[in-house]
Write an enzyme that holds these catalytic residues in place. Structure first.
Site, PDB file in Angstrom:
ATOM      1  N   LYS A 156       6.512  -3.797  10.251  1.00 13.89           N
ATOM      2  CA  LYS A 156       7.226  -3.198   9.113  1.00 13.89           C
ATOM      3  C   LYS A 156       8.189  -4.242   8.576  1.00 13.89           C
ATOM      4  CE  LYS A 156       7.327   0.851   7.047  1.00 13.89           C
ATOM      5  NZ  LYS A 156       6.277   1.890   7.039  1.00 13.89           N
TER       6      LYS A 156
ATOM      7  N   ASP B   5       5.921   1.210   0.935  1.00 14.71           N
ATOM      8  CA  ASP B   5       6.663   2.255   1.652  1.00 14.71           C
ATOM      9  C   ASP B   5       7.725   2.716   0.646  1.00 14.71           C
ATOM     10  OD1 ASP B   5       6.944   3.493   4.508  1.00 14.71           O
ATOM     11  OD2 ASP B   5       8.987   3.078   3.946  1.00 14.71           O
TER      12      ASP B   5
HETATM   13  P1  NDP Z   1       8.779   6.664  -2.519  1.00 15.55           P
HETATM   14  O1  NDP Z   1       9.779   5.599  -2.701  1.00 15.55           O
HETATM   15  O2  NDP Z   1       7.613   6.728  -3.427  1.00 15.55           O
HETATM   16  O3  NDP Z   1       9.471   8.085  -2.531  1.00 15.55           O
HETATM   17  C1  NDP Z   1      10.502   8.399  -1.659  1.00 15.55           C
HETATM   18  C2  NDP Z   1      11.037   9.775  -2.005  1.00 15.55           C
HETATM   19  O4  NDP Z   1      11.946  10.184  -1.001  1.00 15.55           O
HETATM   20  C3  NDP Z   1      11.796   9.791  -3.305  1.00 15.55           C
HETATM   21  O5  NDP Z   1      11.709  11.068  -3.877  1.00 15.55           O
HETATM   22  C4  NDP Z   1      13.207   9.487  -2.834  1.00 15.55           C
HETATM   23  O6  NDP Z   1      14.242   9.925  -3.732  1.00 15.55           O
HETATM   24  C5  NDP Z   1      13.279  10.255  -1.547  1.00 15.55           C
HETATM   25  N1  NDP Z   1      14.203   9.610  -0.623  1.00 15.55           N
HETATM   26  C6  NDP Z   1      14.172   8.340  -0.165  1.00 15.55           C
HETATM   27  N2  NDP Z   1      15.186   8.082   0.645  1.00 15.55           N
HETATM   28  C7  NDP Z   1      15.897   9.227   0.690  1.00 15.55           C
HETATM   29  C8  NDP Z   1      17.078   9.592   1.377  1.00 15.55           C
HETATM   30  N3  NDP Z   1      17.735   8.724   2.162  1.00 15.55           N
HETATM   31  N4  NDP Z   1      17.517  10.867   1.217  1.00 15.55           N
HETATM   32  C9  NDP Z   1      16.857  11.742   0.433  1.00 15.55           C
HETATM   33  N5  NDP Z   1      15.740  11.436  -0.249  1.00 15.55           N
HETATM   34  C10 NDP Z   1      15.257  10.202  -0.103  1.00 15.55           C
HETATM   35  O7  NDP Z   1       8.292   6.498  -0.997  1.00 15.55           O
HETATM   36  P2  NDP Z   1       6.992   7.128  -0.297  1.00 15.55           P
HETATM   37  O8  NDP Z   1       6.619   8.409  -0.929  1.00 15.55           O
HETATM   38  O9  NDP Z   1       5.993   6.052  -0.177  1.00 15.55           O
HETATM   39  O10 NDP Z   1       7.556   7.382   1.183  1.00 15.55           O
HETATM   40  C11 NDP Z   1       8.066   8.637   1.609  1.00 15.55           C
HETATM   41  C12 NDP Z   1       7.993   8.724   3.121  1.00 15.55           C
HETATM   42  O11 NDP Z   1       6.631   8.610   3.544  1.00 15.55           O
HETATM   43  C13 NDP Z   1       8.740   7.616   3.884  1.00 15.55           C
HETATM   44  O12 NDP Z   1       9.243   8.159   5.087  1.00 15.55           O
HETATM   45  C14 NDP Z   1       7.635   6.614   4.213  1.00 15.55           C
HETATM   46  O13 NDP Z   1       7.962   5.819   5.325  1.00 15.55           O
HETATM   47  C15 NDP Z   1       6.485   7.567   4.516  1.00 15.55           C
HETATM   48  N6  NDP Z   1       5.136   7.015   4.418  1.00 15.55           N
HETATM   49  C16 NDP Z   1       4.705   6.368   3.311  1.00 15.55           C
HETATM   50  C17 NDP Z   1       3.422   5.878   3.241  1.00 15.55           C
HETATM   51  C18 NDP Z   1       2.886   5.205   2.031  1.00 15.55           C
HETATM   52  O14 NDP Z   1       1.732   4.794   2.059  1.00 15.55           O
HETATM   53  N7  NDP Z   1       3.638   5.063   0.959  1.00 15.55           N
HETATM   54  C19 NDP Z   1       2.496   6.024   4.376  1.00 15.55           C
HETATM   55  C20 NDP Z   1       3.031   6.786   5.479  1.00 15.55           C
HETATM   56  C21 NDP Z   1       4.309   7.245   5.480  1.00 15.55           C
HETATM   57  P3  NDP Z   1      14.954   8.876  -4.742  1.00 15.55           P
HETATM   58  O15 NDP Z   1      13.930   8.622  -5.808  1.00 15.55           O
HETATM   59  O16 NDP Z   1      16.148   9.571  -5.207  1.00 15.55           O
HETATM   60  O17 NDP Z   1      15.259   7.652  -3.926  1.00 15.55           O
HETATM   61  O1  2IT Z   2       4.299   4.123   7.072  1.00 12.89           O
HETATM   62  C1  2IT Z   2       3.164   3.755   6.701  1.00 12.89           C
HETATM   63  O2  2IT Z   2       2.155   4.013   7.358  1.00 12.89           O
HETATM   64  C2  2IT Z   2       3.063   3.009   5.449  1.00 12.89           C
HETATM   65  N1  2IT Z   2       4.063   2.827   4.773  1.00 12.89           N
HETATM   66  C3  2IT Z   2       1.751   2.443   5.012  1.00 12.89           C
HETATM   67  C4  2IT Z   2       1.456   1.141   5.712  1.00 12.89           C
HETATM   68  C5  2IT Z   2       0.245   0.412   5.243  1.00 12.89           C
HETATM   69  O3  2IT Z   2       0.076  -0.698   5.742  1.00 12.89           O
HETATM   70  O4  2IT Z   2      -0.521   0.907   4.411  1.00 12.89           O
END
Ligand code: NDP
Ligand code: 2IT
Length: 444
Positions: free
Chosen positions: A124, A164
């Protein structure tokens, strides 16, 4: 191995890293019994070698904003473990990013990637830079500076970053551009790329869709499905959006979404058309979820999370530790039947205990959100083979991977009373594969 002793020692050597300690503690408790059935593991101190990252890169990133002011941020890449494949995991850009958060994420990623059945190790990275409120030019210049350091550590057979929080298609595009400029090579070093330059179809959808495919498998164990189920979703970014899309497609009703400022509650349900509004608002205008309430006239609660609303299913899709013990109690009191995590470690240990004590279906992110990295793995395969699969082909493979992960959790996590402890199942299944690989490769 005595889990509490290993944890105490890690806390002593790496103090002030609460998220890292939290993630490690959960795994140690789950695997203690199985680990101790293999004295050969302890003989080679496998547990410490698995908990401590192989390598940490840390660097300063300097960039100039639109007003000509010079800023510094910190950049990191944690290469946790490459026993089963090259390091693989996302990049997070958010003001809260620090070593503890990235170490927990890299640790979790190692187990998650093992569960996918694909050959990927865990990593990461990220920065305490927040893209929020920054212009495209500022984001690009920051990333170009970030890449001046990162490029040395990554490559298609070494370490493959992806998105992420705060890192989506725009950011991956800038990273790929700079990597190309610095290396003079076009390689599959990143996943989550644009479709025009090697990205996989369904990668943007994969985490959200995968979570719902996993949820369907969990519901099936109780003879239930998603039809007419009321779903509480947190977040409104990549994962939340495609989680909502799949729930709506399968006949469920999404009543909440959120961002870091607050949440909206729409008792009529977020329809396909209303979700289009959210996608445009978030992806094109980078607006706030509050604007949904203004557009459609529903409730907006500032500074709160959606867990006090009534729902059948909770799908946390924002960030770590967003469901605490009180939230879990409220969800259970309101009749929740399943929690399936899109985010990484969104439930605190106290919240997980409430779910387990009440025997509700509970899927930890390392199992239920593995669809994102799985399709990243499929993107790597397509890049290596220099071909691209259709959406239907990728979606089919994603579904089958999520079903396999569910099966592994059932195999290793079913307790004597029949309750499936998905935390235990995911941790043991993920661990055994990595442990066997590490044992085969010598003491490193
Ligand atoms: P994005 O940046 O696209 O979206 C994040 C969302 O969560 C936004 O709505 C954001 O609000 C909100 N958010 C972020 N930080 C906080 C916080 N501290 N408190 C409250 N709300 C928060 O990220 P993703 O959708 O990609 O990621 C969301 C989650 O999913 C994370 O935990 C990530 O690690 C996990 N994840 C992502 C993957 C991927 O492929 N993208 C794969 C697997 C897991 P705001 O816009 O106001 O910041
Ligand atoms: O938390 C996760 O699994 C991710 N943010 C995606 C990682 C990846 O390599 O696609």
């Amino acid at each position: 191995m005595i889990a509490s002793k290993v944890l105490d020692e890690l806390k002593r050597r790496f103090p002030n890293e609460p998220e890292y300690h939290q993630a490690v503690q959960e795994v140690l408790i789950s695997i203690e019994e199985v680990y101790n059935q293999h004295p050969e593991f302890e003989k080679e101190n496998l547990i410490e070698r698995l908990c401590i990252p192989d390598r940490i890169h840390q660097f300063r990133v300097t960039w100039v904003d639109d007003q000509g002011k010079t800023h510094t941020n910190m950049g990191y890449r944690i290469q946790h473990n490459n026993a089963i494949g090259p390091y693989k995991g996302g990049i997070r850009f958010h003001a809260s990013v620090n070593l503890s958060i990235l170490k927990f994420l890299a640790f979790e990623q190692t187990f998650k990637n093992s569960l996918t059945t694909l050959p990927m190790g865990g990593a990461k990275g990220g920065s305490d830079f927040s893209p929020r409120g920054k212009s495209n030019g500022e984001v690009m210049r920051f990333i170009q500076s970030f890449m001046l350091e990162l490029w040395k550590f990554v490559g298609p057979d070494t370490d493959i970053p992806a998105g992420d929080i705060g890192v989506g298609g725009r950011e991956v595009g800038y990273m790929v551009g700079m990597q190309k400029k610095l290396t003079h090579e076009f390689t599959g070093t990143f996943t989550g790329k644009g479709r025009e330059f090697g990205g996989s179809l369904i990668r943007p959808e994969a985490t959200g869709y995968g979570n719902i495919y996993f949820l369907q498998e969990m519901l099936k164990t109780q003879g239930a499905d998603l039809k007419d189920k009321v779903c509480l979703i947190s977040g409104s970014g990549n994962v939340a959006q495609y989680t909502a899309e799949k729930v709506i497609e399968l006949g469920g009703k999404v009543v909440t979404m959120s961002d870091s400022d607050g949440y909206i509650y729409d008792p009529a349900g977020i329809s396909r058309e209303k979700l289009d509004f959210i996608m445009e608002l978030k992806n094109l205008y980078r607006g706030r979820i509050r604007e949904y309430a203004e557009e459609f006239g529903c409730k907006y609660v500032e500074g709160a999370r959606p867990w006090s609303e009534k729902g059948d299913i909770a799908l946390p899709s924002a960030t770590q530790n967003e469901i605490n013990e009180d939230d879990a109690k409220k969800l259970v009191a309101n009749g929740v039947i399943a929690i399936s995590e899109g985010a990484n470690m969104p439930s605190t240990p106290e919240a997980i205990k409430i779910f387990h004590d009440n025997k509700v279906l509970y899927a930890p992110g390392k199992a239920s959100n593995a669809g994102g990295v799985s399709v990243s793995g499929l993107e790597m395969t397509q890049n290596a083979m220099k071909l691209s699969w259709t959406s239907a082909e990728v979606d089919e493979k994603l579904k089958s991977i999520m079903q396999n992960i569910h099966e592994a959790c059932v195999k290793y996590g079913t307790e004597s009373d029949g309750y499936i402890n998905y935390v235990k199942g995911a941790n043991i299944a993920g661990f055994m594969k990595i442990a066997k690989a590490m044992m085969s490769q010598g003491i490193l």
